[in-house]
Motif scaffolding. Structure first.
Motif, PDB file in Angstrom:
ATOM      1  N   HIS A 198       0.480  -8.564  41.180  1.00 16.49           N
ATOM      2  CA  HIS A 198      -0.393  -7.720  40.368  1.00 16.49           C
ATOM      3  C   HIS A 198       0.027  -7.870  38.905  1.00 16.49           C
ATOM      4  N   THR A 199      -0.939  -7.990  38.006  1.00 18.43           N
ATOM      5  CA  THR A 199      -0.620  -8.075  36.579  1.00 18.43           C
ATOM      6  C   THR A 199      -1.075  -6.815  35.859  1.00 18.43           C
ATOM      7  N   HIS A 200      -0.279  -6.387  34.897  1.00 18.00           N
ATOM      8  CA  HIS A 200      -0.575  -5.217  34.068  1.00 18.00           C
ATOM      9  C   HIS A 200      -0.469  -5.680  32.615  1.00 18.00           C
ATOM     10  N   ILE A 201      -1.593  -5.738  31.918  1.00 18.69           N
ATOM     11  CA  ILE A 201      -1.653  -6.387  30.606  1.00 18.69           C
ATOM     12  C   ILE A 201      -1.854  -5.357  29.497  1.00 18.69           C
ATOM     13  N   LEU A 202      -1.107  -5.514  28.418  1.00 18.57           N
ATOM     14  CA  LEU A 202      -1.307  -4.665  27.249  1.00 18.57           C
ATOM     15  C   LEU A 202      -0.952  -5.443  25.995  1.00 18.57           C
ATOM     16  N   ASN A 203      -1.552  -5.033  24.880  1.00 18.69           N
ATOM     17  CA  ASN A 203      -1.251  -5.631  23.578  1.00 18.69           C
ATOM     18  C   ASN A 203      -0.400  -4.642  22.792  1.00 18.69           C
ATOM     19  N   PRO A 204       0.896  -4.882  22.652  1.00 22.03           N
ATOM     20  CA  PRO A 204       1.773  -3.908  22.000  1.00 22.03           C
ATOM     21  C   PRO A 204       1.496  -3.728  20.511  1.00 22.03           C
ATOM     22  N   LYS A 205       0.868  -4.717  19.874  1.00 20.96           N
ATOM     23  CA  LYS A 205       0.590  -4.615  18.440  1.00 20.96           C
ATOM     24  C   LYS A 205      -0.694  -3.854  18.147  1.00 20.96           C
ATOM     25  N   ALA A 206      -1.463  -3.552  19.184  1.00 20.98           N
ATOM     26  CA  ALA A 206      -2.723  -2.830  18.986  1.00 20.98           C
ATOM     27  C   ALA A 206      -2.520  -1.325  19.001  1.00 20.98           C
ATOM     28  N   ILE A 207      -1.294  -0.878  19.298  1.00 20.13           N
ATOM     29  CA  ILE A 207      -0.993   0.549  19.393  1.00 20.13           C
ATOM     30  C   ILE A 207       0.297   0.851  18.640  1.00 20.13           C
ATOM     31  N   THR A 208       0.555   2.125  18.416  1.00 25.86           N
ATOM     32  CA  THR A 208       1.773   2.531  17.708  1.00 25.86           C
ATOM     33  C   THR A 208       2.959   2.546  18.670  1.00 25.86           C
ATOM     34  N   GLY A 256       4.794   5.068  19.343  1.00 27.82           N
ATOM     35  CA  GLY A 256       4.683   6.270  20.158  1.00 27.82           C
ATOM     36  C   GLY A 256       3.718   6.093  21.306  1.00 27.82           C
ATOM     37  N   GLN A 257       2.616   5.389  21.054  1.00 33.04           N
ATOM     38  CA  GLN A 257       1.641   5.130  22.105  1.00 33.04           C
ATOM     39  C   GLN A 257       2.169   4.129  23.117  1.00 33.04           C
ATOM     40  N   GLY A 261       4.221   7.023  26.890  1.00 32.16           N
ATOM     41  CA  GLY A 261       3.364   6.009  26.311  1.00 32.16           C
ATOM     42  C   GLY A 261       2.771   5.140  27.408  1.00 32.16           C
ATOM     43  N   ILE A 262       1.972   4.162  27.007  1.00 30.23           N
ATOM     44  CA  ILE A 262       1.294   3.293  27.974  1.00 30.23           C
ATOM     45  C   ILE A 262       2.302   2.522  28.815  1.00 30.23           C
ATOM     46  N   LEU A 263       3.324   1.966  28.179  1.00 32.70           N
ATOM     47  CA  LEU A 263       4.329   1.194  28.927  1.00 32.70           C
ATOM     48  C   LEU A 263       5.115   2.084  29.872  1.00 32.70           C
ATOM     49  N   ALA A 264       5.541   3.237  29.388  1.00 27.77           N
ATOM     50  CA  ALA A 264       6.314   4.155  30.231  1.00 27.77           C
ATOM     51  C   ALA A 264       5.504   4.578  31.450  1.00 27.77           C
ATOM     52  N   ASN A 265       4.237   4.893  31.245  1.00 33.58           N
ATOM     53  CA  ASN A 265       3.370   5.287  32.356  1.00 33.58           C
ATOM     54  C   ASN A 265       3.157   4.127  33.320  1.00 33.58           C
ATOM     55  N   MET A 266       3.017   2.924  32.758  1.00 35.30           N
ATOM     56  CA  MET A 266       2.820   1.733  33.585  1.00 35.30           C
ATOM     57  C   MET A 266       4.034   1.480  34.483  1.00 35.30           C
TER      58      MET A 266
END
Length: 208
Positions: free
Chosen positions: A36-46, A48-49, A64-69
């Motif tokens: 399973h892949t979980h993709i995010l762009n770290p530069k598109a958010i702060t 804190g996010q 934040g998104i990573l912590a929740n992921m």
């Protein structure tokens, strides 16, 4: 880390590997596991996010998104593999906070004091264009796969584009062959002319 310029095949590279491993996992007694892949762009958010922050008024912590992921993926006890893919430029701020995750102990340390331990089935992956601002401490913790556009060439891009030609055009028996001949005849010369004699607003990359 999968490193290389746009058009080098980085995304397709890991997606093909993911699909292959997931397909092989369907066999009885297979040594492969579904991915399973979980993709995010770290530069598109702060920051804190990305990691989480504390509300200054209520003093409550919000993941934040990573912590929740990470929290969600560690709950999976099926044995499936989870790849967390950071698809975006490396930044000295957010990447340094990943050093504890990239260590052998694989722990995500949050500003709230919480420590999230990754399971052996989780992998942090990075899809980046270059490592200009990445520190030696970060680079030394990662394996590198460099995707060179010159190894890919532009022919796959042409073939992919031709596959998306509308069906009513494909019905014409000479349409696709004529397009292929035109590509073969003019693309190399046109690219060379643009790179040498024109001012490119967006720099092109030699893919062949």
């Amino acid at each position: 880390m999968i490193v290389g310029p746009t058009g080098g095949g980085k995304t397709k590279n890991y997606k093909v590997l993911q699909a292959s491993m997931s397909a092989l996992a369907k066999g009885e007694g297979s040594a492969f596991k579904k991915v399973h892949t979980h993709i995010l762009n770290p530069k598109a958010i702060t920051m804190g996010q990305l990691y989480g922050n504390i509300n200054e008024q209520t003093k409550e912590w919000t993941d934040g998104i990573l912590a929740n992921m990470v929290r969600e993926t560690v709950k999976d006890m099926s044995g499936d593999l989870h790849w967390v893919m950071f698809d975006g430029p490396v930044d000295a701020l957010w990447i340094e906070s990943m050093n504890t995750v990239l260590d052998d102990n694989k722990k995500l340390c949050l500003n709230s004091g919480q420590i999230l331990s990754l399971t052996p089935y989780m992998t942090m992956m990075f899809e980046v264009e270059d490592l200009a601002v990445a520190s030696p401490a970060t680079v030394s913790r990662c394996g590198m796969v460099y995707m060179e556009p010159i190894s890919l060439g532009y022919q796959p891009l042409i073939d992919s584009w031709l596959l998306q030609v509308p069906d009513n055009m494909k019905k014409r028996p000479t349409f696709i062959p004529i397009l292929k001949d035109l590509f073969e005849k003019y693309v190399d010369e046109a690219l060379e002319f643009c790179q040498k004699d024109c001012k490119e607003l967006v720099a092109s990359i030699t893919n062949a």
